[in-house]
Design a protein around this motif. Structure first.
Motif, PDB file in Angstrom:
ATOM      1  N   THR A  43      50.188  49.336  18.112  1.00 28.41           N
ATOM      2  CA  THR A  43      49.886  48.564  19.662  1.00 28.41           C
ATOM      3  C   THR A  43      48.669  48.593  19.704  1.00 28.41           C
ATOM      4  O   THR A  43      48.509  47.401  19.604  1.00 28.41           O
ATOM      5  N   ALA A  44      47.793  48.421  18.757  1.00 25.10           N
ATOM      6  CA  ALA A  44      45.954  48.578  19.121  1.00 25.10           C
ATOM      7  C   ALA A  44      45.826  47.650  18.038  1.00 25.10           C
ATOM      8  O   ALA A  44      45.693  45.828  18.342  1.00 25.10           O
ATOM      9  N   TYR A  45      46.963  47.141  17.141  1.00 24.10           N
ATOM     10  CA  TYR A  45      46.781  46.045  16.208  1.00 24.10           C
ATOM     11  C   TYR A  45      47.248  45.522  16.448  1.00 24.10           C
ATOM     12  O   TYR A  45      47.213  43.853  16.387  1.00 24.10           O
ATOM     13  N   VAL A  46      48.284  45.036  16.870  1.00 23.93           N
ATOM     14  CA  VAL A  46      49.342  43.692  17.708  1.00 23.93           C
ATOM     15  C   VAL A  46      49.123  42.912  19.152  1.00 23.93           C
ATOM     16  O   VAL A  46      48.686  42.170  19.215  1.00 23.93           O
ATOM     17  N   ALA A  47      48.248  44.191  19.919  1.00 22.75           N
ATOM     18  CA  ALA A  47      47.420  44.004  20.873  1.00 22.75           C
ATOM     19  C   ALA A  47      46.158  42.867  20.146  1.00 22.75           C
ATOM     20  O   ALA A  47      45.750  41.834  20.498  1.00 22.75           O
ATOM     21  N   LEU A  48      45.432  43.300  19.512  1.00 23.62           N
ATOM     22  CA  LEU A  48      44.229  42.347  18.495  1.00 23.62           C
ATOM     23  C   LEU A  48      44.699  40.961  17.977  1.00 23.62           C
ATOM     24  O   LEU A  48      44.322  40.170  18.499  1.00 23.62           O
ATOM     25  N   LEU A  49      46.167  41.339  17.086  1.00 28.09           N
ATOM     26  CA  LEU A  49      46.485  40.191  17.357  1.00 28.09           C
ATOM     27  C   LEU A  49      47.025  39.197  18.084  1.00 28.09           C
ATOM     28  O   LEU A  49      46.768  37.626  17.644  1.00 28.09           O
ATOM     29  N   ALA A  50      47.351  40.117  19.585  1.00 30.72           N
ATOM     30  CA  ALA A  50      48.079  38.622  20.203  1.00 30.72           C
ATOM     31  C   ALA A  50      46.961  38.170  20.535  1.00 30.72           C
ATOM     32  O   ALA A  50      46.376  36.678  20.853  1.00 30.72           O
ATOM     33  N   VAL A  51      45.769  38.824  20.765  1.00 32.70           N
ATOM     34  CA  VAL A  51      44.434  38.634  21.299  1.00 32.70           C
ATOM     35  C   VAL A  51      43.842  36.584  20.346  1.00 32.70           C
ATOM     36  O   VAL A  51      43.612  36.196  20.595  1.00 32.70           O
ATOM     37  N   PHE A  52      44.229  37.304  19.638  1.00 29.97           N
ATOM     38  CA  PHE A  52      43.581  36.576  18.253  1.00 29.97           C
ATOM     39  C   PHE A  52      43.919  35.046  18.010  1.00 29.97           C
ATOM     40  O   PHE A  52      43.857  34.499  17.956  1.00 29.97           O
ATOM     41  N   GLU A  53      45.281  35.267  17.994  1.00 32.19           N
ATOM     42  CA  GLU A  53      46.487  34.379  18.324  1.00 32.19           C
ATOM     43  C   GLU A  53      46.490  33.303  20.014  1.00 32.19           C
ATOM     44  O   GLU A  53      46.008  32.132  19.404  1.00 32.19           O
ATOM     45  N   ARG A  54      46.387  34.007  20.343  1.00 34.01           N
ATOM     46  CA  ARG A  54      46.132  33.203  21.646  1.00 34.01           C
ATOM     47  C   ARG A  54      44.933  31.910  21.903  1.00 34.01           C
ATOM     48  O   ARG A  54      44.725  31.403  21.723  1.00 34.01           O
TER      49      ARG A  54
END
Length: 187
Positions: free
Chosen positions: A50-61
């Motif tokens: 969950t933490a990794y997906v949230a950070l990847l989403a922020v980076f991608e956005r």
């Protein structure tokens, strides 16, 4: 007549009952321990995922926003806006992640932070700020791939499809059959 005293049979029955109760207690404690360990492992995996997906989403956005602003000729959002967005997700990863994942996440973060800062022409001698910005922007997907690879390694995520015991790749649509098998059986 037997040589067994009158109290022998009840004593043996009581000993077997105690041994059975002890075995049941031992197995129950063992099962509870295994179940608890399985729950902790699942929670560990889910928290990190969950933490990794949230950070990847922020980076991608943020990467998309930077690329869109660059293509439109606009200035990127200020670094403080980026820090407000990435801060909570990055802190969670810094607390939960192993060393390689943490390092990879911070590498992406530092690169994005540079892109949000002012491109100082004196920072890189002989390079125009627009060219430097574009070069840094093209490096973001590469650094994010390294971050994703370290996440896959830590979580044990396999990118290859599972192979059945007979060495064939299993198909999702028809259990036990591959496309090759179906094509071979039609001919």
């Amino acid at each position: 007549m037997s040589n067994v005293p009158w109290w022998g049979l009840p004593l043996i029955a009581a000993l077997f009952a105690l041994a059975g109760a002890a075995a049941v207690q031992f197995m129950s404690a063992r099962n509870d321990h295994l179940l608890s360990r399985r729950r902790r492992t699942k929670r560990w995996y889910e928290e990190r995922k969950t933490a990794y997906v949230a950070l990847l989403a922020v980076f991608e956005r943020d990467f998309f926003r930077l690329r869109a602003a660059f293509d439109a000729g606009e200035k990127p959002v200020p670094a403080l806006v980026y820090m407000d967005e990435v801060g909570p997700a990055l802190m969670q990863v810094r607390l939960l992640a192993s060393g390689p994942v943490r390092s990879a996440a911070l590498a992406v973060h530092v690169l994005l932070q540079k892109l949000h800062g002012e491109m100082n022409p004196a920072a890189v001698i002989g390079v125009q700020p627009e060219i430097h910005f574009r070069e840094l922007l093209t490096q973001v997907p590469l650094v994010m791939q390294q971050f994703e690879a370290s996440i896959r390694e830590e979580l044990g995520i396999e990118t290859a499809p599972p192979v059945s015991p007979n060495g064939r790749v299993r198909s999702i649509t028809a259990p036990g059959w591959t496309r090759r098998d179906r094509a071979g059986s039609d001919s």
